[in-house]
Structures are given as C-alpha cells and as structure tokens.
Design an enzyme around this catalytic site. Structure first.
Site, PDB file in Angstrom:
ATOM      1  CE1 TYR A 137      -3.775   2.405   0.723  1.00 33.07           C
ATOM      2  CE2 TYR A 137      -2.472   3.287   2.479  1.00 33.07           C
ATOM      3  CZ  TYR A 137      -3.391   3.417   1.843  1.00 33.07           C
ATOM      4  OH  TYR A 137      -4.228   4.181   1.776  1.00 33.07           O
ATOM      5  CG  ASP A 154       5.766   3.601   0.895  1.00 33.70           C
ATOM      6  OD1 ASP A 154       6.283   4.609   1.623  1.00 33.70           O
ATOM      7  OD2 ASP A 154       4.610   3.531   0.479  1.00 33.70           O
ATOM      8  CE  LYS A 187       1.848   5.059   8.028  1.00 37.52           C
ATOM      9  NZ  LYS A 187       0.640   4.466   8.556  1.00 37.52           N
TER      10      LYS A 187
HETATM   11  C1  LIG Z   1       3.830   2.196   3.166  1.00 37.05           C
HETATM   12  C2  LIG Z   1       2.738   3.346   3.333  1.00 37.05           C
HETATM   13  N1  LIG Z   1       2.935   4.065   2.172  1.00 37.05           N
HETATM   14  C3  LIG Z   1       2.136   5.237   2.094  1.00 37.05           C
HETATM   15  C4  LIG Z   1       0.957   5.382   3.003  1.00 37.05           C
HETATM   16  C5  LIG Z   1       0.284   6.470   2.839  1.00 37.05           C
HETATM   17  O1  LIG Z   1       0.242   7.425   3.757  1.00 37.05           O
HETATM   18  P1  LIG Z   1      -0.724   8.397   4.422  1.00 37.05           P
HETATM   19  O2  LIG Z   1      -1.886   7.611   5.045  1.00 37.05           O
HETATM   20  O3  LIG Z   1      -0.116   9.512   5.444  1.00 37.05           O
HETATM   21  O4  LIG Z   1      -1.482   9.048   3.359  1.00 37.05           O
HETATM   22  C6  LIG Z   1       0.902   4.478   4.247  1.00 37.05           C
HETATM   23  C7  LIG Z   1      -0.115   4.709   5.228  1.00 37.05           C
HETATM   24  O5  LIG Z   1      -1.250   5.160   4.896  1.00 37.05           O
HETATM   25  C8  LIG Z   1       1.629   3.300   4.025  1.00 37.05           C
HETATM   26  O6  LIG Z   1       1.640   2.387   5.059  1.00 37.05           O
HETATM   27  N1  LIG Z   2      -2.454   0.649   6.779  1.00 34.76           N
HETATM   28  C1  LIG Z   2      -2.593   1.885   6.778  1.00 34.76           C
HETATM   29  C2  LIG Z   2      -1.197   2.805   6.855  1.00 34.76           C
HETATM   30  O1  LIG Z   2      -0.328   2.290   7.059  1.00 34.76           O
HETATM   31  C3  LIG Z   2      -3.549   2.460   7.920  1.00 34.76           C
HETATM   32  C4  LIG Z   2      -3.739   3.929   8.058  1.00 34.76           C
HETATM   33  C5  LIG Z   2      -4.991   4.280   7.119  1.00 34.76           C
HETATM   34  O2  LIG Z   2      -5.151   3.918   6.102  1.00 34.76           O
HETATM   35  O3  LIG Z   2      -6.054   4.837   7.809  1.00 34.76           O
END
Ligand SMILES: Cc1ncc(COP(=O)(O)O)c(C=O)c1O
Ligand SMILES: N[C@H](C=O)CCC(=O)O
Length: 426
Positions: free
Chosen positions: A142, A237, A265
């Site tokens: 993701y 990522d 994060k």
């Molecule tokens: C590996 C990774 N990349 C990107 C994202 C996207 O980050 P955000 O939720 O801050 O948009 C997330 C989590 O949501 C993630 O776990």
């Molecule tokens: N797995 C997602 C990010 O790492 C969880 C956060 C979200 O999408 O709300």
C-alpha cells in the site's frame, strides 16, 4: 445506548461510514469502533473510560508513545509564534538535514503533508526524470490512495476486498504494473515484457500493509540490481519503516541505496507530514529547479515539522532505543508462538524489528499469495478476545502491530497473558 455508540451513530450522519479513514470503522472485526477520549504513553482511553494497551500506535508514527513530552517539547512556543506562513522557515532546513543524516540517499528532500502525497509526488518525479510512463508496484503493498497506486493494494483495500478502487479510470492505471513481492523471477519477466518503458519500481521494503512480511534474503538487492540495469528509478516507500526499523530505516538495515525514498508517519511525530527525496540529479527535476510541478500550501508546516524534528532528534541521540523496541517485540513473538503451538491454532508470527503480525494461516506468509488466504474470521475472534482483555490490536489481519518506547514490561506481561487465554479459547 452507551456513549461510544451514540457518538458513532451521530458520526455516520455526517461522515462516510462514520470514519475519516476506512480501516478505523472496525468493520473487518465485526464491531463498532471504540471512540477515543485521550491517550498517554502506551494506553488509549475511550469515551467509556475503558483503558487499552495500544499496539496500533496510530498505524506506526508513535514510536515514543502517545502524547510524548519529548515530541511536544517547545511546541506551545511554536504555536504562539504562528501556525503557518506559506513561506520558508528554519525548522524545515533542520529537519531536512536530520533526515539526510539518517538517509544519505536522500540528497534533496521535499516535505509534504502525508505518505500519499509523498509516493504520488515521487512517482511523478521518476516519470519526469526517466521520460517513461510505466511503474511497477507489488501486490499487497500500500502506498496511499493516489489513483495510479490503488491497484492490488494493501491495508484497507485488502481488508475490504477492493482490488482497484471505483472512481479510478482504467486509463489512469493502464501504466501500473503489478508484481509479486519476494519473487524476483516475476520482476525480471515484467521488465522483459516492458523493455525501456518502466520509469520506477516502488516497494515497501518490509511490507506492513498485508500484515508484516520480511523480504527474502537477496530480494531487495536484486531489485536494486535490476532497476540499475534497466534504467528505472528504485523507490523505497519507507512511510512505515523509516525511523522504525532503525535510524536509517530499511535501507540502513539492509544496506541498500534506493534512488528515491518516501517517508511519513514517524517524521511528523503524530502530526500530518510526509517527505520524499533522493538523488540530487533526480530531485533537481522538482519545481522551481525543474519542470516537475509539486506544491503544498501547508507543506513543511512549522508545528508538524517541529514535532517531527523533536522525534527524529531524540531517535538520533538515543539509537539504543531500536534494540529495546526489538527486544520487546521478540518477547511478544516468542510468547505468541508458544501459545499458538499449545493451542494448536493454525497461525504464525511474522516479525521484523519492532513490527509484527499474527497471521491466522497454516502456511508461512512470504507474500500476498499466502497473506490473502489468512483466516480473517479467526483474526476477528482473536481481536475481540484481546480487546475484552484491554489489548488493542490492529483492526485487521492485514496490518502490523507497532511497539513503542512507552510499552512497559507490565504491558507485555498483560498482553502475553491475554493472548494465551484468547488463543486457547479459539
Ligand atoms: C507504506 C505506506 N505508504 C504510504 C502510506 C500513505 O500514507 P498516508 O496515510 O499518510 O497518506 C501508508 C499509510 O497509510 C503506508 O503504510
Ligand atoms: N495501513 C494504513 C497505513 O499504514 C492504515 C492507515 C489508514 O489508512 O488509515
């Protein structure tokens, strides 16, 4: 009706599904969400005043625990001096320097507001740099919710079975190729079929969004070699793994230098922040230096950056924290495995440093193929059992548990005791 229920019912009238991010809806574990009142250290307290030991850690950012004084140090002064200027500040330089120190591969760094923005922007830059259109991502990884990356994604899309989101035109995802994580032959084949067309390979070096999956020995190294040979940009990522696996993230841990890196994060200390960066030559494509446009009214927001800076500065000066975090995760891993065996439950624990997932699966989980066959019903039973014991686990099978500096020996003991009881009852 209790307070949580009443608030959630009201939320559903104004917010889709009552939540601002799908994973928070508790749908995958078949219950209504707990509504948070406050949190401190390793504990979350809900509006019913029930206390939980929290292993979600806001999905990774809270490496120092909730409401950490280290993270918020000096923040009120900042707030009183202004919350956003839309102009450069010194603290942006300070955090960029600190990130570069931890991630030397990030020679130039651009701050954004989320992980989604970071990955979306990095891909645009990679495409601009290589003058190619196709990108390769991996099943179950993701990278946020930008259109071209919402294909065979992980996290909530996997939980809710959304292979490609509606609202994403086919044309937009035509250039998104999907490979198998930990299968280098598959990656080679994809490159063979798309010669001189792939701009970038984007990967969670340690996927956390299909549950935690360790990279096979040599997989990340092979990705580095292939992308170099094929003239594609390798993007790590590290939105989860950055400053989580170690001060230098996954690239420091595995000794691999990607061309570009995405962060989020932890670098915001719990406030909305992201960053992307990489080789100077590539990042010089970004406006105002180059012709790849990327901007943000609140990017580099002083409050968020200050919270992030405090976090990173603490981690830099206290790197022994990473061993302590891993030790705690090992204690949980060992105990969980022992109880899984005793209970005769088809499950196994995947752990990388301070991230772990209990997969309810009879086979080893090394990629999306196995992860997706996990028994989500059994996970849901385990989750509910643990919640009743005051332990808050990730809300779905396809997420990771995150240890923080705030988790105490007593928290671990309580967690282990609860897990034994719940596993034996399954
Ligand atoms: C590996 C990774 N990349 C990107 C994202 C996207 O980050 P955000 O939720 O801050 O948009 C997330 C989590 O949501 C993630 O776990
Ligand atoms: N797995 C997602 C990010 O790492 C969880 C956060 C979200 O999408 O709300």
């Amino acid at each position: 009706m209790n307070q949580s229920k009443a608030i959630f019912e009201e939320a559903k009238q104004y917010i889709p599904g009552g939540v601002n991010s799908p994973v928070r809806a508790f749908q995958s574990v078949g219950m209504d969400p707990i509504i948070v009142k406050e949190a401190k250290g390793s504990k979350i307290i809900d509006v019913e005043n029930k206390e939980y030991i929290d292993y979600i850690s806001s999905w990774g950012p809270l490496i120092l625990g909730h409401a950490s004084d280290i993270v918020s140090n000096g923040i009120m002064d900042y707030i009183h001096k202004g919350t956003s200027f839309g102009l450069p500040t010194k603290i942006e330089v300070d955090i960029a320097k600190l990130i570069h120190e931890a991630f030397p591969s990030m020679e130039l760094i651009r701050m954004v507001n989320s992980g989604t923005e970071a990955t979306m922007s990095a891909l645009r830059v990679a495409r601009g740099y290589t003058k190619r259109n196709k990108i390769l991502k991996f099943e179950g990884c993701y990278h946020g919710h930008s259109d071209s990356l919402l294909v065979k994604s992980g996290s909530g899309t996997l939980t809710y079975g959304v292979p490609t989101s509606e609202g994403v035109p086919q044309k937009v995802v035509e250039d998104t190729l999907v490979g198998e994580f930990n299968n280098i032959e598959n990656v080679k084949q994809i490159f063979k079929e798309n010669q001189n067309e792939i701009a970038a390979v984007i990967v969670e070096p340690v996927p956390g969004n299909m549950g935690v999956i360790p990279p096979n020995k040599g997989f990340l190294e092979a990705l580095r070699t292939i992308t170099k040979e094929e003239g594609a940009v390798l993007i790590f990522d590290e939105v989860i793994t950055g400053f989580r696996l170690g001060f230098g993230g996954a690239q420091g841990t595995y000794g691999i230098k990607p061309d570009m890196t995405c962060l989020g994060k932890i670098i915001g200390g719990g406030l909305p922040v992201g960053a992307y960066g990489g080789k100077k030559e590539i990042m010089e494509m970004v406006a105002p230096l180059g012709n790849v446009y990327q901007a943000g009214t609140l990017s580099g927001n002083p409050i968020a950056v200050k919270m992030g800076y405090n976090t990173l500065n603490y981690l830099k000066n206290n790197q022994d924290i990473y061993k302590t975090l891993e030790d705690k995760a090992i204690i949980l891993e060992k105990a969980f495995n022992e109880h899984i065996e005793k209970a005769g439950v088809p499950a196994r624990v995947n752990r990388v440093k301070s991230m772990l997932t209990v997969f309810f699966n009879g086979q080893d989980v090394v990629s999306y193929q196995e992860a997706s066959t996990s028994d989500t019903q059994m996970y849901s039973q385990y989750f509910k059992g643990m919640l009743a014991e005051g332990i808050l686990l990730p809300l779905a099978q396809f997420e990771g548990m995150f240890l923080s500096a705030a988790h105490t020996d007593e928290d671990l003991e309580k967690t282990i005791k609860a897990s034994k009881k719940v596993l034996l009852s399954l």
